[in-house]
Design a protein around this motif. Structure first.
Motif, short mmCIF file in Angstrom:
data_model
loop_
_atom_site.label_atom_id
_atom_site.label_comp_id
_atom_site.label_asym_id
_atom_site.label_seq_id
_atom_site.Cartn_x
_atom_site.Cartn_y
_atom_site.Cartn_z
N GLY A 14 -13.83 20.41 11.03
CA GLY A 14 -14.48 20.78 12.16
C GLY A 14 -14.90 19.39 12.99
O GLY A 14 -15.64 19.88 14.19
N MET A 15 -14.24 18.08 13.48
CA MET A 15 -14.25 17.14 14.47
C MET A 15 -12.99 16.57 14.71
O MET A 15 -12.23 16.57 13.49
N TRP A 16 -13.42 16.39 16.22
CA TRP A 16 -12.18 15.58 15.95
C TRP A 16 -12.08 14.18 15.41
O TRP A 16 -12.91 13.41 15.87
N VAL A 31 -17.57 11.30 18.76
CA VAL A 31 -18.84 10.96 18.01
C VAL A 31 -19.53 11.57 19.52
O VAL A 31 -19.18 10.43 20.57
N SER A 32 -20.85 11.79 19.69
CA SER A 32 -22.41 11.64 20.49
C SER A 32 -21.14 11.33 22.09
O SER A 32 -21.38 11.45 23.39
N GLY A 33 -20.90 13.04 22.84
CA GLY A 33 -20.26 13.49 23.65
C GLY A 33 -18.75 13.49 24.00
O GLY A 33 -17.83 13.99 25.26
N ALA A 34 -18.47 12.59 23.02
CA ALA A 34 -16.55 11.80 23.28
C ALA A 34 -16.01 13.25 22.50
O ALA A 34 -15.33 13.86 22.90
N ASP A 35 -16.37 14.12 22.04
CA ASP A 35 -16.27 14.89 21.46
C ASP A 35 -16.01 16.60 21.81
O ASP A 35 -15.23 17.03 21.92
N GLY A 89 -19.79 9.97 27.05
CA GLY A 89 -19.16 9.67 25.79
C GLY A 89 -19.66 8.20 25.24
O GLY A 89 -19.26 7.77 26.60
N TRP A 90 -19.85 8.58 24.14
CA TRP A 90 -19.91 7.29 23.63
C TRP A 90 -18.92 7.10 22.25
O TRP A 90 -17.88 7.78 22.23
N LEU A 91 -18.22 5.80 22.37
CA LEU A 91 -17.06 5.63 22.84
C LEU A 91 -17.45 4.52 21.21
O LEU A 91 -17.44 3.05 21.53
#
Length: 113
Positions: A14-16, A31-35, A89-91
């Motif tokens: 379920g995650m990119w 994660v954190s918006g990057a998805d 998003g956070w990278l």
């Protein structure tokens, strides 16, 4: 170092995530918006969850579809805003596998494999 870089994100549990054996990454998650940004970029790509091509660069290139602007560092990673998408998003620190320092801008294009 290449000017244009490419990864092939896909959905896992379920995650990119993406794999890049050349830099030692396996199932590295967004994660954190990057998805959410990837959800937005892949809306018109059939079966994107099974994998798609993401080309990115610190320089503009013909056909890029989104420009992300550096905002701030946090927890070893960096926040980028997509002004046209109205989101940020956070990278994670995996960014430094591709760039020596966090670029001021990152240009991307998402397409089917």
């Amino acid at each position: 170092m290449n000017s244009l870089l490419v990864i092939a994100p896909y959905k896992f549990e379920g995650m990119w995530v993406f794999d890049d054996p050349a830099v030692g990454l396996r199932q590295e998650p967004f994660v954190s918006g990057a998805d959410t940004i990837i959800d937005m970029l892949t809306q018109s790509i059939p079966n994107a969850a099974e994998g798609f091509r993401l080309v990115f660069s610190a320089q503009p290139f013909p056909g890029y579809e989104a420009r992300f602007v550096w905002n701030r560092p946090e927890m070893g990673g960096n926040w980028y805003a997509w002004p046209e998408g109205g989101i940020e998003g956070w990278l994670c620190p995996a960014l430094f596998k591709y760039f020596e320092t966090a670029p001021a801008e990152i240009y991307v294009k998402a397409s089917a494999k």
